[in-house]
Scaffold this motif. Structure first.
Motif, PDB file in Angstrom:
ATOM      1  N   PHE A 297       2.140 -27.727   2.210  1.00 47.80           N
ATOM      2  CA  PHE A 297       2.723 -26.591   1.495  1.00 47.80           C
ATOM      3  C   PHE A 297       2.638 -25.370   2.391  1.00 47.80           C
ATOM      4  CE2 PHE A 297      -1.770 -27.207   0.605  1.00 47.80           C
ATOM      5  CZ  PHE A 297      -2.303 -25.975   0.940  1.00 47.80           C
ATOM      6  N   THR A 298       3.216 -24.270   1.949  1.00 42.61           N
ATOM      7  CA  THR A 298       2.973 -23.006   2.640  1.00 42.61           C
ATOM      8  C   THR A 298       2.334 -22.045   1.648  1.00 42.61           C
ATOM      9  OG1 THR A 298       3.878 -21.354   4.146  1.00 42.61           O
ATOM     10  CG2 THR A 298       5.255 -21.933   2.255  1.00 42.61           C
ATOM     11  N   GLU A 299       1.698 -21.002   2.171  1.00 48.23           N
ATOM     12  CA  GLU A 299       0.816 -20.211   1.298  1.00 48.23           C
ATOM     13  C   GLU A 299       0.775 -18.739   1.689  1.00 48.23           C
ATOM     14  OE1 GLU A 299      -3.072 -22.012   0.930  1.00 48.23           O
ATOM     15  OE2 GLU A 299      -3.964 -20.191   0.084  1.00 48.23           O
ATOM     16  N   MET A 300       0.602 -17.900   0.675  1.00 41.45           N
ATOM     17  CA  MET A 300       0.274 -16.478   0.870  1.00 41.45           C
ATOM     18  C   MET A 300      -1.004 -16.228   0.066  1.00 41.45           C
ATOM     19  SD  MET A 300       2.432 -13.217  -0.599  1.00 41.45           S
ATOM     20  CE  MET A 300       3.324 -12.828   0.883  1.00 41.45           C
ATOM     21  N   GLU A 301      -1.888 -15.381   0.582  1.00 40.85           N
ATOM     22  CA  GLU A 301      -3.078 -15.044  -0.205  1.00 40.85           C
ATOM     23  C   GLU A 301      -3.414 -13.576  -0.010  1.00 40.85           C
ATOM     24  OE1 GLU A 301      -6.988 -16.737   0.869  1.00 40.85           O
ATOM     25  OE2 GLU A 301      -7.239 -17.184  -1.264  1.00 40.85           O
ATOM     26  N   TYR A 302      -3.686 -12.894  -1.111  1.00 40.15           N
ATOM     27  CA  TYR A 302      -4.034 -11.476  -1.044  1.00 40.15           C
ATOM     28  C   TYR A 302      -5.452 -11.229  -1.525  1.00 40.15           C
ATOM     29  CZ  TYR A 302      -0.172  -9.029   0.886  1.00 40.15           C
ATOM     30  OH  TYR A 302       0.709  -8.515   1.783  1.00 40.15           O
ATOM     31  N   ALA A 303      -6.135 -10.334  -0.802  1.00 39.03           N
ATOM     32  CA  ALA A 303      -7.467  -9.887  -1.176  1.00 39.03           C
ATOM     33  C   ALA A 303      -7.304  -8.558  -1.909  1.00 39.03           C
ATOM     34  CB  ALA A 303      -8.311  -9.684   0.088  1.00 39.03           C
ATOM     35  N   ILE A 304      -7.744  -8.526  -3.158  1.00 36.54           N
ATOM     36  CA  ILE A 304      -7.611  -7.288  -3.948  1.00 36.54           C
ATOM     37  C   ILE A 304      -8.982  -6.913  -4.499  1.00 36.54           C
ATOM     38  CG2 ILE A 304      -5.173  -7.651  -4.601  1.00 36.54           C
ATOM     39  CD1 ILE A 304      -6.174  -8.877  -7.226  1.00 36.54           C
ATOM     40  N   PRO A 305      -9.144  -5.658  -4.953  1.00 34.56           N
ATOM     41  CA  PRO A 305     -10.435  -5.313  -5.552  1.00 34.56           C
ATOM     42  C   PRO A 305     -10.719  -6.258  -6.725  1.00 34.56           C
ATOM     43  CG  PRO A 305      -9.118  -3.339  -5.183  1.00 34.56           C
ATOM     44  CD  PRO A 305      -8.227  -4.503  -4.900  1.00 34.56           C
ATOM     45  N   ARG A 306     -11.974  -6.654  -6.852  1.00 32.79           N
ATOM     46  CA  ARG A 306     -12.362  -7.645  -7.864  1.00 32.79           C
ATOM     47  C   ARG A 306     -11.856  -7.273  -9.265  1.00 32.79           C
ATOM     48  NH1 ARG A 306     -18.295  -8.227 -10.524  1.00 32.79           N
ATOM     49  NH2 ARG A 306     -17.668  -9.846 -11.997  1.00 32.79           N
ATOM     50  N   ASP A 307     -11.912  -5.983  -9.593  1.00 34.04           N
ATOM     51  CA  ASP A 307     -11.547  -5.556 -10.950  1.00 34.04           C
ATOM     52  C   ASP A 307     -10.068  -5.744 -11.259  1.00 34.04           C
ATOM     53  OD1 ASP A 307     -14.122  -4.857 -11.191  1.00 34.04           O
ATOM     54  OD2 ASP A 307     -13.808  -2.683 -10.968  1.00 34.04           O
ATOM     55  N   CYS A 308      -9.254  -5.985 -10.239  1.00 29.50           N
ATOM     56  CA  CYS A 308      -7.807  -6.138 -10.479  1.00 29.50           C
ATOM     57  C   CYS A 308      -7.402  -7.587 -10.730  1.00 29.50           C
ATOM     58  CB  CYS A 308      -7.021  -5.622  -9.264  1.00 29.50           C
ATOM     59  SG  CYS A 308      -7.298  -3.896  -8.910  1.00 29.50           S
ATOM     60  N   ALA A 312      -3.577  -8.904 -11.729  1.00 28.45           N
ATOM     61  CA  ALA A 312      -2.811  -9.603 -10.688  1.00 28.45           C
ATOM     62  C   ALA A 312      -2.319 -10.960 -11.182  1.00 28.45           C
ATOM     63  CB  ALA A 312      -3.683  -9.786  -9.442  1.00 28.45           C
ATOM     64  N   VAL A 313      -3.208 -11.724 -11.811  1.00 22.60           N
ATOM     65  CA  VAL A 313      -2.819 -13.072 -12.271  1.00 22.60           C
ATOM     66  C   VAL A 313      -1.722 -12.962 -13.324  1.00 22.60           C
ATOM     67  CG1 VAL A 313      -3.621 -15.156 -13.463  1.00 22.60           C
ATOM     68  CG2 VAL A 313      -5.083 -14.041 -11.774  1.00 22.60           C
ATOM     69  N   GLU A 314      -1.893 -12.043 -14.261  1.00 20.86           N
ATOM     70  CA  GLU A 314      -0.880 -11.907 -15.326  1.00 20.86           C
ATOM     71  C   GLU A 314       0.458 -11.473 -14.742  1.00 20.86           C
ATOM     72  OE1 GLU A 314      -3.721 -11.148 -19.212  1.00 20.86           O
ATOM     73  OE2 GLU A 314      -2.916  -9.395 -18.186  1.00 20.86           O
ATOM     74  N   ALA A 370       8.079 -10.953  -3.606  1.00 19.75           N
ATOM     75  CA  ALA A 370       7.894 -10.305  -4.916  1.00 19.75           C
ATOM     76  C   ALA A 370       6.398 -10.219  -5.245  1.00 19.75           C
ATOM     77  CB  ALA A 370       8.641 -11.086  -5.991  1.00 19.75           C
ATOM     78  N   VAL A 371       5.648 -11.267  -4.935  1.00 15.85           N
ATOM     79  CA  VAL A 371       4.200 -11.215  -5.184  1.00 15.85           C
ATOM     80  C   VAL A 371       3.561 -10.177  -4.267  1.00 15.85           C
ATOM     81  CG1 VAL A 371       2.041 -12.531  -4.996  1.00 15.85           C
ATOM     82  CG2 VAL A 371       4.045 -13.560  -6.089  1.00 15.85           C
ATOM     83  N   GLU A 372       4.046 -10.099  -3.039  1.00 17.38           N
ATOM     84  CA  GLU A 372       3.479  -9.095  -2.118  1.00 17.38           C
ATOM     85  C   GLU A 372       3.642  -7.679  -2.681  1.00 17.38           C
ATOM     86  OE1 GLU A 372       3.119  -9.518   2.287  1.00 17.38           O
ATOM     87  OE2 GLU A 372       4.852  -8.211   2.234  1.00 17.38           O
ATOM     88  N   ARG A 373       4.779  -7.427  -3.340  1.00 13.95           N
ATOM     89  CA  ARG A 373       4.978  -6.081  -3.928  1.00 13.95           C
ATOM     90  C   ARG A 373       3.925  -5.816  -5.011  1.00 13.95           C
ATOM     91  NH1 ARG A 373      10.367  -7.031  -2.685  1.00 13.95           N
ATOM     92  NH2 ARG A 373      10.834  -8.072  -4.653  1.00 13.95           N
ATOM     93  N   ILE A 374       3.606  -6.854  -5.791  1.00 11.17           N
ATOM     94  CA  ILE A 374       2.553  -6.687  -6.814  1.00 11.17           C
ATOM     95  C   ILE A 374       1.228  -6.355  -6.124  1.00 11.17           C
ATOM     96  CG2 ILE A 374       1.169  -7.925  -8.542  1.00 11.17           C
ATOM     97  CD1 ILE A 374       3.719  -9.629  -9.133  1.00 11.17           C
ATOM     98  N   MET A 375       0.919  -7.099  -5.073  1.00  9.20           N
ATOM     99  CA  MET A 375      -0.373  -6.925  -4.382  1.00  9.20           C
ATOM    100  C   MET A 375      -0.431  -5.576  -3.650  1.00  9.20           C
ATOM    101  SD  MET A 375      -1.933  -9.560  -5.316  1.00  9.20           S
ATOM    102  CE  MET A 375      -1.350 -10.970  -6.244  1.00  9.20           C
ATOM    103  N   ASP A 376       0.708  -5.123  -3.138  1.00  9.21           N
ATOM    104  CA  ASP A 376       0.751  -3.789  -2.508  1.00  9.21           C
ATOM    105  C   ASP A 376       0.282  -2.733  -3.509  1.00  9.21           C
ATOM    106  OD1 ASP A 376       1.659  -4.665  -0.071  1.00  9.21           O
ATOM    107  OD2 ASP A 376       3.777  -4.192  -0.453  1.00  9.21           O
ATOM    108  N   GLY A 377       0.717  -2.889  -4.756  1.00  9.41           N
ATOM    109  CA  GLY A 377       0.366  -1.909  -5.790  1.00  9.41           C
ATOM    110  C   GLY A 377      -1.104  -1.967  -6.170  1.00  9.41           C
ATOM    111  N   LEU A 378      -1.803  -3.018  -5.746  1.00  3.87           N
ATOM    112  CA  LEU A 378      -3.225  -3.174  -6.108  1.00  3.87           C
ATOM    113  C   LEU A 378      -4.133  -2.980  -4.891  1.00  3.87           C
ATOM    114  CD1 LEU A 378      -2.835  -6.350  -8.394  1.00  3.87           C
ATOM    115  CD2 LEU A 378      -3.073  -3.970  -9.125  1.00  3.87           C
ATOM    116  N   GLY A 379      -3.590  -2.412  -3.833  1.00  6.42           N
ATOM    117  CA  GLY A 379      -4.405  -2.210  -2.622  1.00  6.42           C
ATOM    118  C   GLY A 379      -4.699  -3.519  -1.904  1.00  6.42           C
ATOM    119  N   GLY A 380      -3.788  -4.477  -1.981  1.00  9.25           N
ATOM    120  CA  GLY A 380      -4.028  -5.811  -1.424  1.00  9.25           C
ATOM    121  C   GLY A 380      -4.025  -5.846   0.096  1.00  9.25           C
TER     122      GLY A 380
END
Ligand SMILES: Cc1cc2nc3c(=O)[nH]c(=O)nc-3n(C[C@H](O)[C@H](O)[C@H](O)COP(=O)(O)OP(=O)(O)OC[C@H]3O[C@@H](n4cnc5c(N)ncnc54)[C@H](O)[C@@H]3O)c2cc1C
Length: 436
Positions: A297-308, A312-314, A370-380
């Motif tokens: 498979f191929t994969e993207m993974e973002y590190a975000i603050p724990r509280d987010c 992020a999942v939703e 599209a997921v990257e845009r979500i993670m950008d908004g969370l300081g990913g």
């Protein structure tokens, strides 16, 4: 004719002018000096388990997999000196012989140790940092072919997660822990309940994570804690079913069906998530942390603050379902402690990792962007070894010690010998500090 190199996912291909396979530090240094004389760029390579072009080069590729020995292991201090090309799996086995173990690991162990460290490879467990947080010192061949022993200061904080941009690591000293047994329990739970109780679940065990398939409301939770039981005590048959049949053979069959008939994916995912039944494994830690991955498979993974984590999942689940995106692979959610390596994705904060995957041969870019845009908004911060679309301009502000990393890089590799397209994109060219 130039030898072709391909990564594990078979999506990154390059044709290095030469692939060097040194078996000693002197040979690594000689390879760098030879490349410098011929004006070739140099890239170290591990096992090719990065999804990005981070290891690619059309210059000299240096594969240190022949440097794979444990040099010293002190059971009383836990300090272990190893050569950089050893695989994490071979290291686990060798450490067991000394009554030692790595305190935490990722979910596969086929990577080369130095390759895994270079991208801040991590497992899960809020009390534990990523692999690089256990590096006490290392030896590295710089861009001039000179050897450095690095055991502290900015050089170590930079080199622990060096992206292959500072030099070729030949040896490392790691801080290990006494050998231990892990009890791992996989339990499917309703997604809503899992998100509601996530903080307690993360805090209530040594290593906790979950996976959720888009279009399903079942979270597959995985909880592992240290145990006094004898290794191999329970669950062999169920385990075989779970690890070999479900995670590989059945998963592969569902993914192939979804690729051929994307409109069936919501139903396939819902069915697949219901096939998982609770299972338990009790064994030495290094045999529990890692599982086998036969489906590519191929994969993207973002590190975000724990509280987010919940937000992020939703947001990712909502995105996939609203746009009816054809996604057959799960979202994976993990947690680690913060650490102090300059370019660690967990630098300075407790971190939640959200990983998304797509089956090979299926379109991934619109989903990942599209997921990257979500993670950008969370300081990913993107995993350095997994797909992302960031650049030095978008990343610099996410790493408070960016300039200190750049200064060490300029010192160790003043001519940009270790540059490739990836480092040009995500770090920018080597910049000499402005005098005065
Ligand atoms: C199936 C699968 C599962 C994965 N699971 C996880 C996981 O659980 N957690 C996680 O965080 N990541 C995970 N990853 C990502 C993987 O751990 C990283 O991409 C890792 O960097 C790959 O290690 P490698 O040995 O293959 O290195 P490569 O991909 O070959 O290289 C990665 C980087 O390391 C550098 N490098 C290699 N050797 C040296 C050296 N001797 N000196 C200096 N630099 C060097 C290279 O130049 C390059 O920059 C997974 C990947 C796959 C394919």
């Amino acid at each position: 004719m130039a030898e072709r190199w391909t990564n594990w996912a078979r999506q990154q291909v390059c044709a290095p002018a030469v692939i060097e396979r040194p078996s000693s530090e002197e040979q690594v240094a000689a390879a760098v000096r030879r490349a410098a004389k011929e004006g070739l760029p140099v890239r170290a390579v591990g096992s090719g388990h990065s999804f990005t072009d981070i290891a690619c080069t059309d210059g000299a590729m240096v594969d240190v997999s022949a440097m794979d020995r444990v040099l010293e292991a002190d059971s009383s201090t836990g300090l272990v000196r190893v050569q950089a090309g050893i695989s994490i799996n071979a290291l686990g086995e060798a450490l067991e012989g000394h009554g030692l173990a790595l305190e935490n690991q990722g979910d596969v162990d086929t990577q080369a140790l130095a390759g895994a460290l270079a991208t801040a490879t991590h497992g899960t467990g809020l009390a534990f940092g990523n692999l690089s947080s256990r590096v006490e010192s290392l030896r590295l061949v710089d861009g001039r072919g000179e050897v450095h022993e690095i055991d502290g200061g900015d050089e170590l904080l930079a080199a622990r997660v060096g992206l292959g941009a500072l030099g070729i690591v030949t040896e490392l000293t790691l801080r290990t822990v006494p050998l231990f047994t892990l009890r791992r329990s996989d339990v499917p739970r309703p997604l809503g309940e899992t998100l509601d109780t996530m903080d307690g679940l993360v805090a209530g065990s040594d290593h906790w994570e979950f996976l959720v398939f888009p279009y399903s409301d079942v979270a597959l939770t995985r909880t592992s804690s240290r145990s006094d039981e004898a290794p191999n005590a329970v669950g062999e048959r169920k385990l075989w079913l779970q690890e070999h049949l479900l995670e590989n053979a059945v998963m592969g069959a569902f993914a192939r069906t979804g690729r051929a008939l994307p409109r069936l994916i919501p139903r396939l995912n819902a069915t697949l998530s219901k096939l998982v039944s609770p299972s338990t494994k009790v064994d030495r830690s290094w045999r529990v942390f890692a599982t086998r991955r036969a489906v590519r498979f191929t994969e993207m993974e973002y590190a975000i603050p724990r509280d987010c984590a919940r937000e992020a999942v939703e947001a990712v689940m909502d995105l996939v379902e609203r746009r009816r995106l054809p996604v057959t692979f799960p979202i994976e959610v993990r947690f680690t402690a913060g650490d102090d390596a300059f370019l660690s994705t967990a630098h300075g904060r407790q971190t939640c990792y959200v990983a998304i995957h797509q089956y090979l041969g299926m379109e991934y870019e619109s989903y990942f962007r599209a997921v990257e845009r979500i993670m950008d908004g969370l300081g990913g911060r993107p995993h350095w070894g997994k797909r992302h679309y960031q650049s030095a301009d978008t990343l610099a502000g996410r790493y408070p010690e960016w300039d200190r990393f750049a200064a060490v890089r300029a010192q160790l590799d003043p001519e940009g010998r270790f540059e490739n397209d990836y480092t040009q994109r995500v770090l920018g060219p080597v910049r000499q500090p402005v005098a005065g």
